[in-house]
Every structure is written in C-alpha cells, then in structure tokens.
Design a protein around this motif. Sequence first.
Motif, mmCIF file in Angstrom:
data_model
loop_
_atom_site.group_PDB
_atom_site.id
_atom_site.type_symbol
_atom_site.label_atom_id
_atom_site.label_comp_id
_atom_site.label_asym_id
_atom_site.label_seq_id
_atom_site.Cartn_x
_atom_site.Cartn_y
_atom_site.Cartn_z
ATOM 1 N N ALA A 78 0.829 -1.205 0.000
ATOM 2 C CA ALA A 78 0.000 0.000 0.000
ATOM 3 C C ALA A 78 0.862 1.254 0.000
ATOM 4 N N GLY A 79 2.014 1.177 0.656
ATOM 5 C CA GLY A 79 2.894 2.328 0.726
ATOM 6 C C GLY A 79 4.340 1.903 0.882
ATOM 7 N N VAL A 80 5.241 2.785 0.489
ATOM 8 C CA VAL A 80 6.676 2.515 0.587
ATOM 9 C C VAL A 80 7.384 3.799 1.002
ATOM 10 N N SER A 81 8.596 3.637 1.502
ATOM 11 C CA SER A 81 9.461 4.786 1.768
ATOM 12 C C SER A 81 10.593 4.765 0.755
ATOM 13 N N LEU A 82 11.305 5.875 0.646
ATOM 14 C CA LEU A 82 12.434 5.914 -0.272
ATOM 15 C C LEU A 82 13.521 4.931 0.152
ATOM 16 N N ARG A 83 13.589 4.654 1.432
ATOM 17 C CA ARG A 83 14.564 3.672 1.905
ATOM 18 C C ARG A 83 14.284 2.297 1.309
ATOM 19 N N ASP A 84 12.999 1.967 1.115
ATOM 20 C CA ASP A 84 12.638 0.678 0.509
ATOM 21 C C ASP A 84 13.125 0.576 -0.928
ATOM 22 N N LEU A 85 13.409 1.720 -1.550
ATOM 23 C CA LEU A 85 13.791 1.742 -2.959
ATOM 24 C C LEU A 85 15.298 1.831 -3.161
ATOM 25 N N ARG A 92 13.593 20.176 -8.682
ATOM 26 C CA ARG A 92 12.790 20.222 -7.468
ATOM 27 C C ARG A 92 12.470 18.815 -6.972
ATOM 28 N N VAL A 93 12.153 17.920 -7.880
ATOM 29 C CA VAL A 93 11.836 16.549 -7.473
ATOM 30 C C VAL A 93 13.062 15.881 -6.854
ATOM 31 N N LEU A 94 14.215 16.017 -7.492
ATOM 32 C CA LEU A 94 15.424 15.395 -6.953
ATOM 33 C C LEU A 94 15.824 16.030 -5.626
ATOM 34 N N ALA A 95 15.652 17.344 -5.494
ATOM 35 C CA ALA A 95 15.976 18.000 -4.232
ATOM 36 C C ALA A 95 15.061 17.512 -3.117
ATOM 37 N N SER A 96 13.791 17.305 -3.425
ATOM 38 C CA SER A 96 12.853 16.782 -2.428
ATOM 39 C C SER A 96 13.263 15.391 -1.975
ATOM 40 N N MET A 97 13.659 14.558 -2.906
ATOM 41 C CA MET A 97 14.086 13.205 -2.565
ATOM 42 C C MET A 97 15.355 13.232 -1.712
ATOM 43 N N ARG A 98 16.295 14.064 -2.089
ATOM 44 C CA ARG A 98 17.571 14.108 -1.364
ATOM 45 C C ARG A 98 17.422 14.722 0.023
ATOM 46 N N SER A 99 16.320 15.456 0.251
ATOM 47 C CA SER A 99 16.092 16.027 1.574
ATOM 48 C C SER A 99 15.889 14.943 2.625
ATOM 49 N N THR A 100 15.586 13.716 2.203
ATOM 50 C CA THR A 100 15.423 12.595 3.134
ATOM 51 C C THR A 100 16.758 11.942 3.470
ATOM 52 N N GLY A 101 17.824 12.355 2.802
ATOM 53 C CA GLY A 101 19.130 11.757 3.024
ATOM 54 C C GLY A 101 19.436 10.590 2.107
ATOM 55 N N GLU A 102 18.488 10.226 1.257
ATOM 56 C CA GLU A 102 18.698 9.115 0.330
ATOM 57 C C GLU A 102 19.270 9.635 -0.991
ATOM 58 N N GLU A 103 20.049 8.797 -1.654
ATOM 59 C CA GLU A 103 20.609 9.107 -2.965
ATOM 60 C C GLU A 103 20.258 7.986 -3.933
ATOM 61 N N ASP A 145 7.428 8.873 3.122
ATOM 62 C CA ASP A 145 8.277 10.018 3.456
ATOM 63 C C ASP A 145 7.494 11.321 3.292
ATOM 64 N N ARG A 146 7.752 12.275 4.174
ATOM 65 C CA ARG A 146 7.072 13.570 4.106
ATOM 66 C C ARG A 146 7.880 14.530 3.231
ATOM 67 N N LEU A 147 7.641 14.453 1.933
ATOM 68 C CA LEU A 147 8.292 15.372 1.003
ATOM 69 C C LEU A 147 7.452 16.641 0.872
ATOM 70 N N PRO A 148 8.089 17.752 0.485
ATOM 71 C CA PRO A 148 7.301 18.958 0.218
ATOM 72 C C PRO A 148 6.250 18.667 -0.850
ATOM 73 N N PRO A 149 5.044 19.228 -0.714
ATOM 74 C CA PRO A 149 4.008 18.965 -1.723
ATOM 75 C C PRO A 149 4.395 19.551 -3.070
ATOM 76 N N ILE A 150 3.805 19.007 -4.107
ATOM 77 C CA ILE A 150 4.039 19.526 -5.449
ATOM 78 C C ILE A 150 2.854 20.412 -5.818
ATOM 79 N N GLU A 151 3.151 21.608 -6.310
ATOM 80 C CA GLU A 151 2.114 22.603 -6.569
ATOM 81 C C GLU A 151 1.839 22.758 -8.063
ATOM 82 N N LEU A 152 0.571 22.838 -8.384
ATOM 83 C CA LEU A 152 0.145 23.227 -9.724
ATOM 84 C C LEU A 152 -0.224 24.700 -9.669
ATOM 85 N N ARG A 153 0.316 25.488 -10.573
ATOM 86 C CA ARG A 153 0.047 26.922 -10.595
ATOM 87 C C ARG A 153 -0.478 27.367 -11.956
ATOM 88 N N VAL A 154 -1.326 28.377 -11.909
ATOM 89 C CA VAL A 154 -1.680 29.121 -13.116
ATOM 90 C C VAL A 154 -0.907 30.429 -13.049
#
Length: 308
Positions: free
Chosen positions: A179-186, A205-216, A261-270
Amino acid sequence: MPVDLRMMRYVIAVAEAGSFEAAAERLHMTQPPLSRQIRDLERELGVNLFHRRPTRLTEAGRVFVEAAREVLAGAEQAVERTRRAAGVDHGAARVGYTVTTAFDEMPKVFAAMRARHPGIRVEAREAWDSELTGAAADGELDVLLGRHLAVPAEWLSAVLRSEEFVVVVGAGHRLAGRAGVSLRDLRGETLRFFPRRFAPLYYDRVLASMRSTGEEFDVWENPLPGLRNLNVSLSDSGYMLLPRSLCGQLPGGIACLRLKDRLPPIELRVSWQRNPSPAVMTLVRTARRVARREGWLTAAPGTAREQP
C-alpha cells in the motif's frame, strides 16, 4: 452587520491555507493586519470563526465559510453577466500547459471556459516545460498551467492544486503489492525520469525533495519520456515519482504506491502576464473557480506573486 467581500475572501483564505501565515502570503499581505481584521470581524459577529493553535474552523466558522463561498460565487456571476451584457466576453487567451496537466486540470478548465464564456477563444498548446517557458518569454503565450514551471519573473501566479507525491512502479515490481513505501525501501533502484532539458526546474525540485530525506539514487533519463509510455519504461524495474492525482490517468500495468516520506508537496500553478487582457483574466478566474469546485485548493499553501 454588513460584511464586505474582501473579509469573506480573507476568512476563506485562512480556512483553505490552514494558518494565518500561509493565508497572508496567499493574499499578498503581512500576517498581523490579517489576524487583526479577522479578530475585529469575530468581535462584530460575536462568535469565534477559528480555533487557534492549531488554526482550524469552529462550527460557526464552517457555516460562515460555506455561506461566503456562495456569496462570492454569486458576485462573480453578476460580474460575468455584466461583462457579457457590455460585450466584453470576447477575445482570445493563449494557454500553454504541461504534460502532467493534460489529463485532468486543463480539460476541466477548457470545458468551463467553453460552457461559461463561449465568446472567448482559447488557443491551447501542450508541450514540455522548457518549450512553454521559452514561448512565454517570447510573448507567444498569455497563460501557463503547470507544476514547477520557470515562469518569467514579472508574471503573476496562483496555486490551483497542492498534493503529495506517489511512487509509480510496474505491476511486476517487487514492491507493487504494498500500500505504501518509503524511499529507503527503494535503495538500489533507479529513478526513471525524463531528460532534464525538458523540464529543468521540475526535474531539480523533485530530486531536491528526494535528497532532503538523506537518500541518494541513480537517475536514468528515459529516451521514451511521457506518461503514456510508463508501462514500457517501468516494465522491468525502476520507479518514478508523480503527483497523486495522475494515478487514475496512467496506462495499464502500473501500480501507484503511497509515499511514506514527508516530502514537500508539489504545486500546480496558473501563471499570467502582467496587464492581461479581459479574456486572459477571465480564463485565470475560471481556472481558480474550477479549482475551488473540484476541491483542489483544500489545505493548499499560500500563493506567491498573486494578484490581489
């Protein structure tokens, strides 16, 4: 007592943003005057609209917000009817939208424009981020719709949607049944992403969000990019991160897993250029109305560089 539309918008902004600070940013103002004006309103009404710490609506506040939304919707309809009567509901709006908005958000905005403003011609262009931002900088587009788009600095923008990432894997992946996974599982897996040149800001932005967890992670740039091809690129191994709302739009043979993992949300903007035409502003208002109707703004953060 009379309550003006501005105060209604203030209360709704706090309710949607979840805090006075985020609402103040969204309204392009500082927090103290916002808090003070809502306190004054509560005193005039003789009720508390919000619980503080954490900020959440009281029962009276929920009633106020529901009624205020109806009043604002009625006011917007009155403005639109007046503009149509004066022959203002015409012209064109040139919209560029990214591939992640092509399945849900842009079709709904386009349908709303056609239903409510048939006199305005919407010229839409779907493309990767870098192409759209280049076209906007060259004056070829009036409005942009996308996630983490590098819009021109002088443009205005507003959040339409804020949501979490999910992990996307092939149906035969070793984790597909969870049902759910963490980046550590990957760990040991490869992120299968589109080439950075297509959407540099989104990619970073996506890669920076992932790296904020300490995973590479290793990144493989897919030579066959695009959501329609995910069942091919993820058929053997690897994974991708996508906004949660895209799960229902993916091809067969794909599994969407909740990201623990609690990553920053991704925003859709107009986003739109300054000093827009009436047709362009009508499209922007319609996009925001659709966002409210669809519930995209629930718990959304504040907006930056937003027009009051």
